[in-house]
Motif scaffolding. Structure first.
Motif, mmCIF file in Angstrom:
data_model
loop_
_atom_site.group_PDB
_atom_site.id
_atom_site.type_symbol
_atom_site.label_atom_id
_atom_site.label_comp_id
_atom_site.label_asym_id
_atom_site.label_seq_id
_atom_site.Cartn_x
_atom_site.Cartn_y
_atom_site.Cartn_z
ATOM 1 N N ARG A 1 16.841 6.680 7.176
ATOM 2 C CA ARG A 1 16.622 7.939 7.137
ATOM 3 C C ARG A 1 17.366 8.693 5.949
ATOM 4 N N LYS A 2 18.637 8.324 5.914
ATOM 5 C CA LYS A 2 19.574 9.011 4.839
ATOM 6 C C LYS A 2 19.118 8.648 3.459
ATOM 7 N N LEU A 3 18.767 7.544 3.187
ATOM 8 C CA LEU A 3 18.239 7.062 2.000
ATOM 9 C C LEU A 3 16.982 8.003 1.575
ATOM 10 N N PHE A 4 16.047 8.054 2.459
ATOM 11 C CA PHE A 4 14.818 8.943 2.548
ATOM 12 C C PHE A 4 15.326 10.225 2.051
ATOM 13 N N THR A 5 16.188 10.798 2.801
ATOM 14 C CA THR A 5 16.805 11.932 2.494
ATOM 15 C C THR A 5 17.042 12.244 0.888
ATOM 16 N N THR A 6 17.935 11.283 0.649
ATOM 17 C CA THR A 6 18.386 11.189 -0.692
ATOM 18 C C THR A 6 17.473 11.369 -1.759
ATOM 19 N N LYS B 1 0.964 -1.215 0.120
ATOM 20 C CA LYS B 1 -0.006 -0.060 0.130
ATOM 21 C C LYS B 1 1.022 1.241 0.013
ATOM 22 N N VAL B 2 0.641 2.036 -0.868
ATOM 23 C CA VAL B 2 1.598 3.322 -1.062
ATOM 24 C C VAL B 2 1.209 4.360 -0.128
ATOM 25 N N ILE B 3 2.348 4.734 0.587
ATOM 26 C CA ILE B 3 1.958 5.800 1.731
ATOM 27 C C ILE B 3 2.427 7.313 0.828
ATOM 28 N N LYS B 4 3.566 7.097 0.175
ATOM 29 C CA LYS B 4 4.111 8.436 -0.036
ATOM 30 C C LYS B 4 4.866 8.350 -1.668
ATOM 31 N N ILE B 5 4.711 9.054 -2.666
ATOM 32 C CA ILE B 5 5.265 9.150 -3.752
ATOM 33 C C ILE B 5 6.688 9.848 -3.698
ATOM 34 N N LEU B 6 7.812 9.212 -3.697
ATOM 35 C CA LEU B 6 8.918 10.018 -3.854
ATOM 36 C C LEU B 6 9.313 10.403 -5.303
ATOM 37 N N SER B 7 9.323 9.712 -6.161
ATOM 38 C CA SER B 7 9.246 9.998 -7.515
ATOM 39 C C SER B 7 8.651 8.905 -8.560
ATOM 40 N N ASN B 8 8.833 9.076 -9.849
ATOM 41 C CA ASN B 8 8.246 8.018 -10.779
ATOM 42 C C ASN B 8 8.906 6.851 -10.507
ATOM 43 N N ASN B 9 10.019 6.603 -9.991
ATOM 44 C CA ASN B 9 10.716 5.280 -9.541
ATOM 45 C C ASN B 9 10.855 4.981 -8.329
ATOM 46 N N ALA B 10 10.298 5.895 -7.420
ATOM 47 C CA ALA B 10 10.245 5.399 -5.986
ATOM 48 C C ALA B 10 9.214 5.672 -5.107
ATOM 49 N N ASN C 1 14.568 12.157 -1.892
ATOM 50 C CA ASN C 1 13.751 13.433 -1.707
ATOM 51 C C ASN C 1 14.520 14.511 -2.459
ATOM 52 N N LYS C 2 15.606 14.213 -2.884
ATOM 53 C CA LYS C 2 16.316 15.572 -3.791
ATOM 54 C C LYS C 2 16.342 15.141 -5.474
ATOM 55 N N LEU D 1 26.868 6.842 -3.006
ATOM 56 C CA LEU D 1 27.270 7.276 -4.568
ATOM 57 C C LEU D 1 26.050 7.862 -5.413
ATOM 58 N N THR D 2 24.695 7.720 -4.786
ATOM 59 C CA THR D 2 23.648 8.306 -5.364
ATOM 60 C C THR D 2 23.958 10.119 -5.021
ATOM 61 N N ASP D 3 24.319 10.568 -3.776
ATOM 62 C CA ASP D 3 24.590 11.877 -3.469
ATOM 63 C C ASP D 3 25.700 12.267 -4.298
ATOM 64 N N HIS D 4 26.641 11.600 -4.375
ATOM 65 C CA HIS D 4 27.990 11.852 -5.198
ATOM 66 C C HIS D 4 27.487 12.232 -6.670
ATOM 67 N N LEU D 5 26.798 11.317 -7.212
ATOM 68 C CA LEU D 5 26.348 11.459 -8.730
ATOM 69 C C LEU D 5 25.758 12.621 -9.007
ATOM 70 N N LEU D 6 24.762 12.907 -7.851
ATOM 71 C CA LEU D 6 23.980 14.004 -7.833
ATOM 72 C C LEU D 6 24.715 15.473 -7.921
ATOM 73 N N PHE D 7 25.834 15.541 -6.980
ATOM 74 C CA PHE D 7 26.630 16.691 -6.877
ATOM 75 C C PHE D 7 27.401 16.792 -8.129
ATOM 76 N N ALA D 8 28.169 15.567 -8.618
ATOM 77 C CA ALA D 8 29.016 15.725 -9.707
ATOM 78 C C ALA D 8 28.200 16.194 -10.798
ATOM 79 N N VAL D 9 26.979 15.957 -11.121
ATOM 80 C CA VAL D 9 26.310 16.584 -12.434
ATOM 81 C C VAL D 9 26.185 18.134 -12.093
#
Length: 280
Positions: A60-65, A5-14, A67-68, A100-108
């Motif tokens: 918690r850190k993954l949730f924050t990531t 059961k969906v609680i929150k939509i983070l993105s099209n893929n999460a 949401n970016k 690595l997700t954070d790194h790629l986000l800021f690298a771009v």
């Protein structure tokens, strides 16, 4: 077929959802959040990856990531984990989804701002960790293909470090980075001393880097040195290379309180001479 059961939509893929035991999870999947709203149901055949809320800090850190607006990068990291499994036969620590997700986000973001960061240990990583470097190259190629963003080679080095970090225990990670730092510093000492730049494609350079890697690990982990009973085959020869070795010896003594043995001095002298004699 299990439903969530969906609680929150983070993105099209999460999404964030509840499983059959009403435990909260983060679920990834291509298009899993598209057109959904809280209360909608998704089935397990729509989900590619599930993160259970068993490690509060990581969750918690993954949730924050997520949401970016980084879901595209999370999908790329998920493929990187599969590449590592296939090519390295290793399961990576789940923290790579955050780091690595954070790194790629800021690298771009840096790319868009024309800020290019050099990877100071790029050549050492390329030579010493060829498989990890190849996996990292796949990640960069993946980004180019799926997002039309061409990251510089320095980012291959940084991504390789994240992969190495995620496949190594915490205590060994520090030793790994320290040993890479020693290799990099010794290479810089030699290049500055002889006012040269090494030919990165040279077999002599390759051998030097491999030897320095084993040497650096002996420095870091205080391993016993090699056989001390080595004759002075180079007595009176290669005075300039020996003077360079004294610089390296001083650096290791000052930074790591490490005394180079006669055997290690000889092997370093052999490799440094091979790499520098043609340029003198």
């Amino acid at each position: 077929m299990e439903q969530y059961k969906v609680i929150k939509i983070l993105s099209n893929n999460a999404i964030i959802a509840l499983d059959k035991n009403k435990q909260e999870i983060i679920a990834l999947g291509s298009g899993i959040g598209f057109g959904k709203k809280p209360g909608s149901l998704v089935t397990d055949n729509q989900i590619e990856k599930i993160f259970e809320n068993t490690q509060e800090d990581f969750y918690r850190k993954l949730f924050t990531t997520l949401n970016k607006d980084s879901s595209n990068y999370v999908s790329i990291v998920d493929r990187a984990v599969r590449y590592a499994k296939e090519d390295l036969n290793q399961d990576l620590n789940e923290y790579i989804y955050v780091m690595l997700t954070d790194h790629l986000l800021f690298a771009v973001e840096r790319m868009n701002q024309n800020i290019l960061l050099p990877c100071p240990m790029l050549s050492e990583i390329r030579y010493l960790y060829k498989k990890e470097f190849a996996v990292a190259k796949k990640v960069v190629d993946d980004i180019k293909q799926t997002m039309q963003i061409e990251l510089p080679e320095s980012e291959v080095g940084f991504i390789a470090l994240h992969i190495m970090n995620a496949s190594t225990s915490g205590s060994n990670v520090n030793g790994l980075l320290d040993s890479l730092g020693i290799v990099n510093e010794i290479v810089e000492i030699v290049e500055k001393f002889f006012d040269i730049k090494f030919d990165l494609d040279s077999i002599h350079y390759s051998r030097l880097i491999v030897h320095l890697n084993f040497f650096a690990k002996r420095v870091i982990f205080k391993n016993e040195s090699l056989d001390e009973e080595v004759s002075d085959l180079f007595e009176g020869k290669y005075p300039k290379q020996k003077a360079c070795l004294e610089k390296i010896k001083e650096y290791l003594k000052e930074e790591y309180n490490y005394e180079i043995s006669k055997t290690e001095m000889m092997y370093l002298l052999i490799h440094i001479t091979r790499c520098t004699s043609r340029t003198l």
